[in-house]
Design an enzyme around this catalytic site. Structure first.
Site, PDB file in Angstrom:
ATOM      1  NE  ARG A 154      35.902  11.041  44.616  1.00  0.00           N
ATOM      2  CZ  ARG A 154      35.216  10.234  45.417  1.00  0.00           C
ATOM      3  NH1 ARG A 154      33.901  10.281  45.423  1.00  0.00           N
ATOM      4  NH2 ARG A 154      35.853   9.370  46.188  1.00  0.00           N
ATOM      5  CE  LYS A 200      44.262  29.878  35.037  1.00  0.00           C
ATOM      6  NZ  LYS A 200      45.444  30.759  34.873  1.00  0.00           N
ATOM      7  CD  GLU A 244      43.980  42.010  35.954  1.00  0.00           C
ATOM      8  OE1 GLU A 244      44.221  41.693  34.772  1.00  0.00           O
ATOM      9  OE2 GLU A 244      44.523  41.439  36.932  1.00  0.00           O
ATOM     10  CE  LYS A 276      39.533  34.864  33.102  1.00  0.00           C
ATOM     11  NZ  LYS A 276      39.935  35.033  34.499  1.00  0.00           N
ATOM     12  CD  GLU A 307      47.355  29.783  31.794  1.00  0.00           C
ATOM     13  OE1 GLU A 307      46.414  30.057  32.548  1.00  0.00           O
ATOM     14  OE2 GLU A 307      48.500  30.202  31.959  1.00  0.00           O
ATOM     15  NE  ARG A 317      42.182  30.594  31.904  1.00  0.00           N
ATOM     16  CZ  ARG A 317      41.202  30.137  32.653  1.00  0.00           C
ATOM     17  NH1 ARG A 317      40.622  28.997  32.367  1.00  0.00           N
ATOM     18  NH2 ARG A 317      40.777  30.825  33.703  1.00  0.00           N
ATOM     19  CG  ASN A 376      49.170  34.460  32.391  1.00  0.00           C
ATOM     20  OD1 ASN A 376      48.260  34.665  33.191  1.00  0.00           O
ATOM     21  ND2 ASN A 376      49.556  33.244  32.044  1.00  0.00           N
ATOM     22  CG  HIS A 429      49.116  38.929  35.071  1.00  0.00           C
ATOM     23  ND1 HIS A 429      48.562  39.864  34.229  1.00  0.00           N
ATOM     24  CD2 HIS A 429      48.212  38.748  36.068  1.00  0.00           C
ATOM     25  CE1 HIS A 429      47.372  40.209  34.693  1.00  0.00           C
ATOM     26  NE2 HIS A 429      47.133  39.556  35.809  1.00  0.00           N
ATOM     27  CG  HIS A 485      52.092  37.058  39.340  1.00  0.00           C
ATOM     28  ND1 HIS A 485      51.902  36.123  38.349  1.00  0.00           N
ATOM     29  CD2 HIS A 485      50.866  37.483  39.702  1.00  0.00           C
ATOM     30  CE1 HIS A 485      50.593  35.996  38.118  1.00  0.00           C
ATOM     31  NE2 HIS A 485      49.950  36.804  38.928  1.00  0.00           N
ATOM     32  CG  HIS A 502      46.596  41.257  40.828  1.00  0.00           C
ATOM     33  ND1 HIS A 502      47.685  40.462  40.544  1.00  0.00           N
ATOM     34  CD2 HIS A 502      45.755  41.138  39.774  1.00  0.00           C
ATOM     35  CE1 HIS A 502      47.491  39.877  39.369  1.00  0.00           C
ATOM     36  NE2 HIS A 502      46.332  40.275  38.882  1.00  0.00           N
TER      37      HIS A 502
HETATM   38  N1  LIG Z   1      40.472  32.863  39.691  1.00  0.00           N
HETATM   39  C1  LIG Z   1      40.956  33.751  38.854  1.00  0.00           C
HETATM   40  O1  LIG Z   1      40.932  33.576  37.625  1.00  0.00           O
HETATM   41  C2  LIG Z   1      41.524  35.010  39.395  1.00  0.00           C
HETATM   42  C3  LIG Z   1      41.828  36.068  38.537  1.00  0.00           C
HETATM   43  C4  LIG Z   1      42.311  37.242  39.094  1.00  0.00           C
HETATM   44  C5  LIG Z   1      42.488  37.343  40.465  1.00  0.00           C
HETATM   45  N2  LIG Z   1      42.192  36.293  41.269  1.00  0.00           N
HETATM   46  C6  LIG Z   1      42.358  36.385  42.726  1.00  0.00           C
HETATM   47  O2  LIG Z   1      41.492  37.399  43.217  1.00  0.00           O
HETATM   48  C7  LIG Z   1      42.042  37.925  44.407  1.00  0.00           C
HETATM   49  C8  LIG Z   1      41.913  39.423  44.381  1.00  0.00           C
HETATM   50  O3  LIG Z   1      40.548  39.763  44.259  1.00  0.00           O
HETATM   51  P1  LIG Z   1      39.983  41.202  44.655  1.00  0.00           P
HETATM   52  O4  LIG Z   1      40.833  42.243  44.076  1.00  0.00           O
HETATM   53  O5  LIG Z   1      38.543  41.172  44.348  1.00  0.00           O
HETATM   54  O6  LIG Z   1      40.287  41.269  46.222  1.00  0.00           O
HETATM   55  P2  LIG Z   1      39.442  40.906  47.539  1.00  0.00           P
HETATM   56  O7  LIG Z   1      38.541  39.773  47.325  1.00  0.00           O
HETATM   57  O8  LIG Z   1      40.432  40.816  48.625  1.00  0.00           O
HETATM   58  O9  LIG Z   1      38.572  42.229  47.745  1.00  0.00           O
HETATM   59  C9  LIG Z   1      39.210  43.440  48.045  1.00  0.00           C
HETATM   60  C10 LIG Z   1      38.618  44.088  49.292  1.00  0.00           C
HETATM   61  O10 LIG Z   1      37.341  44.672  48.967  1.00  0.00           O
HETATM   62  C11 LIG Z   1      36.347  44.218  49.878  1.00  0.00           C
HETATM   63  N3  LIG Z   1      35.093  44.228  49.103  1.00  0.00           N
HETATM   64  C12 LIG Z   1      34.675  43.321  48.196  1.00  0.00           C
HETATM   65  N4  LIG Z   1      33.555  43.743  47.591  1.00  0.00           N
HETATM   66  C13 LIG Z   1      33.247  44.943  48.129  1.00  0.00           C
HETATM   67  C14 LIG Z   1      32.208  45.889  47.903  1.00  0.00           C
HETATM   68  N5  LIG Z   1      31.271  45.702  46.952  1.00  0.00           N
HETATM   69  N6  LIG Z   1      32.197  47.006  48.648  1.00  0.00           N
HETATM   70  C15 LIG Z   1      33.169  47.241  49.568  1.00  0.00           C
HETATM   71  N7  LIG Z   1      34.180  46.398  49.824  1.00  0.00           N
HETATM   72  C16 LIG Z   1      34.224  45.263  49.100  1.00  0.00           C
HETATM   73  C17 LIG Z   1      36.825  42.896  50.364  1.00  0.00           C
HETATM   74  O11 LIG Z   1      36.279  42.564  51.612  1.00  0.00           O
HETATM   75  C18 LIG Z   1      38.338  43.121  50.431  1.00  0.00           C
HETATM   76  O12 LIG Z   1      38.657  43.765  51.636  1.00  0.00           O
HETATM   77  C19 LIG Z   1      43.464  37.421  44.500  1.00  0.00           C
HETATM   78  O13 LIG Z   1      43.540  36.430  45.495  1.00  0.00           O
HETATM   79  C20 LIG Z   1      43.725  36.813  43.134  1.00  0.00           C
HETATM   80  O14 LIG Z   1      44.626  35.726  43.188  1.00  0.00           O
HETATM   81  C21 LIG Z   1      41.707  35.151  40.768  1.00  0.00           C
HETATM   82 ZN   LIG Z   2      45.415  39.722  37.049  1.00  0.00          ZN
END
Ligand SMILES: NC(=O)c1ccc[n+]([C@@H]2O[C@H](COP(=O)([O-])OP(=O)(O)OC[C@H]3O[C@@H](n4cnc5c(N)ncnc54)[C@H](O)[C@@H]3O)[C@@H](O)[C@H]2O)c1
Ligand SMILES: [Zn+2]
Length: 360
Positions: free
Chosen positions: A118, A140, A182, A224, A234, A238, A242, A245, A249, A261
């Site tokens: 939990r 999130k 972003e 942020k 949200e 918050r 978006n 977005h 999306h 993204h």
């Molecule tokens: N929780 C939230 O508030 C929130 C906000 C925005 C996005 N997200 C989520 O985040 C995800 C996207 O995140 P992302 O863009 O970081 O993608 P990701 O985590 O897929 O990373 C992108 C690629 O880079 C590689 N990588 C990571 N760090 C590296 C480094 N230092 N050097 C070399 N390669 C590296 C990873 O292995 C991957 O192949 C989505 O699933 C999205 O929904 C969440």
């Molecule tokens: Zn985003």
């Protein structure tokens, strides 16, 4: 090292931003819970940065789960692998999870931490620019369901965020640049002087100038964290985060996720400004200023070839059904000021998107 305090319903947590925080280890160690921790990462990041993290954390780490990289793997199976890892390692409530990776790892590890016993603490150690300026902050967490992205998740604030800008050196150019959308979004939402600073520093940011990276990431974390602090779950402002977005999306999913993204957000920011202009909410100068900065970052500003406006609208409407309200959009009114408004009727939106297919 710059440290911000993010405020939440359960008290504050520190966000540390600095160059070389993995190598030095101090900020990481200060964030550890008293008990043992499990590290979660993906195979790309493990090959590059896991040794430094393990060196820094020493005996506190009792096991590591290395996931397959990529959004395709942000699923129930990955979540279960982390839960299995936590059980096998015997992690208790005085221990926790350390998430080393991009947003995918952060979301999976965060959701596992939210659900195991939990809820156990999670320390976010974001390694992509997108995760450092956005995903790691705000609590999130989610995994994807075959029916859609982020359908299963929880609000679970991290106990600390440690963003080492040095790890960005290994990130590929496309991933790095896409996250700048972003960054620009954060500036449009809340801070005209930050936007002007970005106009000055964009080339340095693209060249990965270390001082500029530090200043930009730190400011984004601050922005942020402040928005989330006022509206953790949200119900109000918050939603500003978006901006762009709803369009993004739809574009991402219609492209089968071949558009990243951040790239989709870039198009979304321009569409939001174009629509705002059309509705008399902002000037053409504002649209030009936003688009010019995105173009300088070599990000797209028009809907990619081959995506139909009809399909995009369907996807936007589907996205909205989930929050029970009609389609509402965040639109820019000025740099530093956005508004959440009801979307125009479907026909008008459709006509707008048809117009937006042509280059400006
Ligand atoms: N929780 C939230 O508030 C929130 C906000 C925005 C996005 N997200 C989520 O985040 C995800 C996207 O995140 P992302 O863009 O970081 O993608 P990701 O985590 O897929 O990373 C992108 C690629 O880079 C590689 N990588 C990571 N760090 C590296 C480094 N230092 N050097 C070399 N390669 C590296 C990873 O292995 C991957 O192949 C989505 O699933 C999205 O929904 C969440
Ligand atoms: Zn985003």
């Amino acid at each position: 090292l710059i440290t911000h305090l993010a405020h939440t319903d359960h008290g504050p947590y520190p966000i540390h931003v600095g160059v070389g925080l993995l190598a030095s280890g101090t900020a990481l160690r200060s964030a550890l819970p008293p008990g043992a921790v499990l590290v979660v990462t993906d195979s790309n990041v493990a090959a590059l940065h896991l040794p430094a993290l393990l060196e820094a954390l020493g005996e506190a780490v009792v096991a590591t789960v290395v996931l397959e990289p990529g959004e395709d793997n942000k699923d129930f199976a990955a979540w279960q692998r982390v839960i299995d890892g936590l059980i096998d390692a015997g992690i208790s409530r005085d221990g926790g999870v350390v998430a080393l990776g991009g947003g995918v790892v952060g979301d999976i590890a965060g959701f596992a931490a939210a659900t195991y016993l939990r809820g156990v603490p999670v320390i976010q150690v974001p390694t992509t620019l997108l995760a450092q300026v956005d995903a790691a902050i705000g609590g999130k967490t989610a995994i994807d369901h075959p029916a859609g992205k982020n359908l299963v998740g929880a609000f679970h604030q991290p106990s600390a965020v440690v963003a080492d800008t040095a790890v960005l050196a290994t990130l590929d150019d496309r991933q790095y640049r896409s996250a700048i959308a972003e960054v620009i979004k954060h500036a449009i939402i809340s801070d005209a002087s930050f936007f002007a600073q970005l106009e000055q520093d964009l080339d340095g940011l693209l060249d990965r100038d270390s001082a500029i990276q530090l200043a930009v990431i730190s400011r984004c974390c601050e922005i942020k964290a402040a928005i989330v602090a006022d509206d953790e779950h949200e119900v109000g402002q918050r939603a500003w985060l978006n901006l762009g977005h709803s369009f993004a999306h739809a574009i991402e999913s219609a492209s089968g996720f071949t558009v990243l993204h951040g790239e989709a957000v870039s198009v979304g920011l321009v569409l939001a400004a174009r629509l705002a202009m059309r509705l008399g909410r902002c000037s053409s100068a504002l649209l030009e200023r936003i688009a010019a900065l995105l173009v300088r970052a070599r990000l797209p500003t028009t809907v990619p070839e081959g995506l139909s406006p009809e399909d995009l609208i369907k996807r936007m409407a589907h996205d909205k059904k989930r929050d029970g309200s009609g389609l509402r959009l965040v639109l820019p009114e000025d740099i530093g000021r956005v508004a959440l408004v009801a979307a125009p009727p479907r026909g008008e939106l459709l006509e707008f998107l048809h117009g937006a297919k042509d280059p400006r």
